[in-house]
Scaffold this motif. Structure first.
Motif, PDB file in Angstrom:
ATOM      1  N   ASN A  29      48.959 -38.467   3.976  1.00  0.00           N
ATOM      2  CA  ASN A  29      47.641 -38.023   4.443  1.00  0.00           C
ATOM      3  C   ASN A  29      46.611 -38.009   3.307  1.00  0.00           C
ATOM      4  O   ASN A  29      45.835 -37.077   3.163  1.00  0.00           O
ATOM      5  CB  ASN A  29      47.727 -36.656   5.126  1.00  0.00           C
ATOM      6  CG  ASN A  29      46.527 -36.396   6.003  1.00  0.00           C
ATOM      7  OD1 ASN A  29      45.917 -37.326   6.513  1.00  0.00           O
ATOM      8  ND2 ASN A  29      46.183 -35.125   6.164  1.00  0.00           N
ATOM      9  N   ASN A  30      46.636 -39.085   2.511  1.00  0.00           N
ATOM     10  CA  ASN A  30      45.723 -39.223   1.383  1.00  0.00           C
ATOM     11  C   ASN A  30      44.645 -40.233   1.787  1.00  0.00           C
ATOM     12  O   ASN A  30      44.820 -41.443   1.645  1.00  0.00           O
ATOM     13  CB  ASN A  30      46.484 -39.683   0.142  1.00  0.00           C
ATOM     14  CG  ASN A  30      45.619 -39.718  -1.098  1.00  0.00           C
ATOM     15  OD1 ASN A  30      44.433 -40.021  -1.034  1.00  0.00           O
ATOM     16  ND2 ASN A  30      46.225 -39.425  -2.231  1.00  0.00           N
ATOM     17  N   GLN A  31      43.541 -39.721   2.328  1.00  0.00           N
ATOM     18  CA  GLN A  31      42.493 -40.574   2.880  1.00  0.00           C
ATOM     19  C   GLN A  31      41.806 -41.432   1.822  1.00  0.00           C
ATOM     20  O   GLN A  31      41.488 -42.596   2.075  1.00  0.00           O
ATOM     21  CB  GLN A  31      41.459 -39.730   3.635  1.00  0.00           C
ATOM     22  CG  GLN A  31      42.023 -39.088   4.891  1.00  0.00           C
ATOM     23  CD  GLN A  31      42.604 -40.112   5.849  1.00  0.00           C
ATOM     24  OE1 GLN A  31      41.967 -41.113   6.171  1.00  0.00           O
ATOM     25  NE2 GLN A  31      43.826 -39.890   6.289  1.00  0.00           N
ATOM     26  N   LYS A  32      41.589 -40.880   0.646  1.00  0.00           N
ATOM     27  CA  LYS A  32      40.918 -41.647  -0.415  1.00  0.00           C
ATOM     28  C   LYS A  32      41.767 -42.851  -0.824  1.00  0.00           C
ATOM     29  O   LYS A  32      41.283 -43.981  -0.890  1.00  0.00           O
ATOM     30  CB  LYS A  32      40.643 -40.758  -1.624  1.00  0.00           C
ATOM     31  CG  LYS A  32      39.868 -41.463  -2.730  1.00  0.00           C
ATOM     32  CD  LYS A  32      39.543 -40.486  -3.845  1.00  0.00           C
ATOM     33  CE  LYS A  32      38.621 -41.062  -4.874  1.00  0.00           C
ATOM     34  NZ  LYS A  32      39.202 -42.064  -5.723  1.00  0.00           N
ATOM     35  N   ALA A  33      43.036 -42.617  -1.083  1.00  0.00           N
ATOM     36  CA  ALA A  33      43.930 -43.719  -1.457  1.00  0.00           C
ATOM     37  C   ALA A  33      44.067 -44.713  -0.305  1.00  0.00           C
ATOM     38  O   ALA A  33      44.097 -45.926  -0.535  1.00  0.00           O
ATOM     39  CB  ALA A  33      45.292 -43.183  -1.866  1.00  0.00           C
ATOM     40  N   LEU A  34      44.142 -44.206   0.908  1.00  0.00           N
ATOM     41  CA  LEU A  34      44.247 -45.076   2.074  1.00  0.00           C
ATOM     42  C   LEU A  34      43.052 -46.019   2.150  1.00  0.00           C
ATOM     43  O   LEU A  34      43.210 -47.238   2.322  1.00  0.00           O
ATOM     44  CB  LEU A  34      44.358 -44.242   3.353  1.00  0.00           C
ATOM     45  CG  LEU A  34      44.409 -45.024   4.661  1.00  0.00           C
ATOM     46  CD1 LEU A  34      45.612 -45.963   4.705  1.00  0.00           C
ATOM     47  CD2 LEU A  34      44.423 -44.059   5.849  1.00  0.00           C
TER      48      LEU A  34
END
Length: 109
Positions: A87-92
């Motif tokens: 749930n890591n939106q920035k990395a995603l």
């Protein structure tokens, strides 16, 4: 490439073999000047610490640069899935953008 920094990072890896950041920092230090050596450390991260998310963006780009496009595509996908799980939106978003640029580059061939 800073040889003193390399030696220091190697000591850190030896002192804390279970700490993925030290291996990651070592791989990054080699990235521009000795990509094959960077690859050794990135592959170690993938093997020993497959859940260390920062690895995937850079290792996929390295494999693309080394013209191992199938491996690069696989690593972008693994990184995207891991970012979703963590749930890591920035990395995603970063991985998705990098994958899209990679795919666009592939379309130009």
């Amino acid at each position: 490439m800073n040889n003193e920094r390399i030696q220091q990072l190697i000591r850190f890896v030896q002192e804390e073999p279970g700490e993925p950041f030290n291996v990651y920092a070592l791989a990054m230090e080699y990235m521009n000047s000795q990509p094959e050596q960077a690859r050794v450390y990135f592959d170690q991260l993938l093997s020993d610490h497959p859940d260390y998310l920062p690895t995937y963006y850079h290792v996929a780009a390295l494999y693309a640069e080394l013209d191992e496009r199938d491996k690069a595509a696989e690593l972008y996908q693994k990184g995207i899935r891991l970012a979703e799980v963590q749930n890591n939106q920035k990395a995603l978003q970063e991985l998705q953008r990098a994958r899209q640029a990679f795919d666009d580059d592939d379309d130009e061939w």
